[in-house]
Design a protein around this motif. Structure first.
Motif, PDB file in Angstrom:
ATOM      1  N   PHE A   1       0.727  -1.154  -0.067  1.00 60.07           N
ATOM      2  CA  PHE A   1      -0.172   0.021  -0.057  1.00 60.07           C
ATOM      3  C   PHE A   1       0.850   1.165  -0.008  1.00 60.07           C
ATOM      4  N   PHE A   2       2.128   0.972   0.758  1.00 57.61           N
ATOM      5  CA  PHE A   2       2.827   2.452   0.624  1.00 57.61           C
ATOM      6  C   PHE A   2       3.154   2.516  -0.640  1.00 57.61           C
ATOM      7  N   VAL A   3       3.721   1.461  -1.537  1.00 59.62           N
ATOM      8  CA  VAL A   3       4.481   1.774  -2.864  1.00 59.62           C
ATOM      9  C   VAL A   3       3.193   2.195  -3.790  1.00 59.62           C
ATOM     10  N   PHE A   4       2.149   1.575  -3.405  1.00 59.23           N
ATOM     11  CA  PHE A   4       0.791   2.001  -4.251  1.00 59.23           C
ATOM     12  C   PHE A   4       0.499   3.410  -4.215  1.00 59.23           C
ATOM     13  N   GLY A   5       0.774   4.105  -2.971  1.00 60.47           N
ATOM     14  CA  GLY A   5       0.358   5.463  -2.660  1.00 60.47           C
ATOM     15  C   GLY A   5       1.702   6.539  -3.241  1.00 60.47           C
TER      16      GLY A   5
ATOM     17  N   GLY B   1      -2.091  11.183  -7.278  1.00 61.16           N
ATOM     18  CA  GLY B   1      -3.418  12.020  -7.195  1.00 61.16           C
ATOM     19  C   GLY B   1      -3.779  12.162  -8.902  1.00 61.16           C
ATOM     20  N   ASP B   2      -2.647  12.778  -9.731  1.00 64.33           N
ATOM     21  CA  ASP B   2      -3.107  13.130 -10.951  1.00 64.33           C
ATOM     22  C   ASP B   2      -3.666  11.761 -11.524  1.00 64.33           C
ATOM     23  N   LYS B   3      -2.913  10.473 -11.458  1.00 69.36           N
ATOM     24  CA  LYS B   3      -3.409   9.257 -11.838  1.00 69.36           C
ATOM     25  C   LYS B   3      -4.737   8.724 -11.423  1.00 69.36           C
TER      26      LYS B   3
ATOM     27  N   PHE C   1      -3.263  10.722   3.034  1.00 68.04           N
ATOM     28  CA  PHE C   1      -3.665  11.080   4.508  1.00 68.04           C
ATOM     29  C   PHE C   1      -2.250  10.625   5.356  1.00 68.04           C
ATOM     30  N   VAL C   2      -1.984   9.414   5.698  1.00 71.10           N
ATOM     31  CA  VAL C   2      -0.939   8.940   6.527  1.00 71.10           C
ATOM     32  C   VAL C   2       0.394   9.743   6.452  1.00 71.10           C
ATOM     33  N   PRO C   3       0.852   9.789   5.201  1.00 67.30           N
ATOM     34  CA  PRO C   3       2.304  10.595   4.950  1.00 67.30           C
ATOM     35  C   PRO C   3       2.134  12.200   5.344  1.00 67.30           C
TER      36      PRO C   3
END
Length: 287
Positions: A106-110, A115-117, A139-141
């Motif tokens: 999920f980290f890599v996904f984020g 956002g543009d994608k 949100f988390v970062p």
């Protein structure tokens, strides 16, 4: 990669990882791939900081499952009359490793699907969902970064409070948390008002897109979907069902096939990152 290809890939690998609840080898393969991809995309320093959070989580789940579950044949010792078994310890460890793998993916996904994608994928059909999903991913970062900003600002005003009593430090942390929540809610409202003022989601509003499906995108999409479908088929026919109780059986041909397909889908981003790095170095050497 094309946003749709990246989204399909990460959904596939995350779903497969979550389904590997009783497959120690499959969980290990996914975790190793997630660590390598995280290192290639975020760097060694970010990986080290993330491991400081992930490893205690794995140890906590291992300890919890060991103390709660007493199934298994390999008794290590007895604690207050309850058997502490190696099988229960292995089950807790690999459960924690599975959760850690999903978190890393999920980290890599984020980091990859920005956002543009997300706007490109959902902006036309579901603009509110696109905005909400984009804000949730970041949100988390942002929360961690804002907490550091608030903490540094407070230390600049009141000085270091680490030498105070334990109760004072608890109150100090709670005050920082209160300020963090208030700031986050205010910025969320500002974002919503700003997007509304710009006409985001209004009927007839166009969505700018600069992404085009290439040959490499099609190849990666086909490989990802094929590996995912084959993995699900192998699971439904008994592959990856090796449990922890009472002992771990010898992997069957379907188990081995499942591990190979999982390794293939895990290697895709590693191959893409290494290829891009080599291409970049080759182009730099010609300048």
């Amino acid at each position: 990669l094309h946003p749709a290809v990246a989204a399909v890939y990460f959904c596939s690998v995350i779903i497969l990882t979550m389904l590997m609840t009783s497959s120690p080898i499959g969980i290990t393969v996914s975790f190793a791939g997630a660590v390598i991809v995280f290192y290639l995309t975020r760097g060694k320093r970010a990986l080290g900081k993330t491991m400081l959070f992930i490893l205690p989580l794995v140890l906590l789940l291992t300890l919890t499952d060991t103390l709660i579950s007493h199934r298994g044949n390999t008794v290590l010792f007895y604690l207050n009359g309850a058997a502490i078994t190696a099988e229960a310890m292995a089950s807790g460890f690999f459960t924690g490793l599975m959760i850690a793998s999903v978190g890393l993916w999920f980290f890599v996904f984020g980091e990859t699907v920005t956002g543009d994608k997300i706007y490109f994928l959902f902006g036309r059909k579901a603009p509110k969902f696109a905005l909400l999903f984009s804000m949730t991913v970041g949100f988390v970062p942002k929360l961690i970064r804002r907490y550091g900003e608030i903490s540094r600002a407070d230390r600049g005003i009141h000085g270091d409070r680490e030498n105070e009593s334990f109760l004072s430090r608890i109150k100090y942390r709670l005050s920082l948390l209160s300020a963090l929540i208030t700031l986050s809610l205010e910025r969320a409202m500002d974002t919503a008002d700003s997007m509304k003022a710009r006409g985001y989601g209004a009927p007839g509003r166009t969505c700018y897109a600069e992404y085009r499906m290439t040959v490499s995108d099609i190849v990666i999409l086909c490989v990802s979907l094929s590996a995912f479908a084959l993995s699900i088929l192998l699971m439904l026919t008994g592959g990856g069902s090796a449990g922890y109780y009472p002992s771990i059986p010898t992997p069957t041909a379907k188990d081995v096939g499942l591990y190979i397909t999982l390794a293939i889908i895990t290697v895709i981003p590693i191959f893409a990152e290494v290829r891009e790095n080599l291409l970049w170095r080759m182009l730099n050497s010609k300048m």
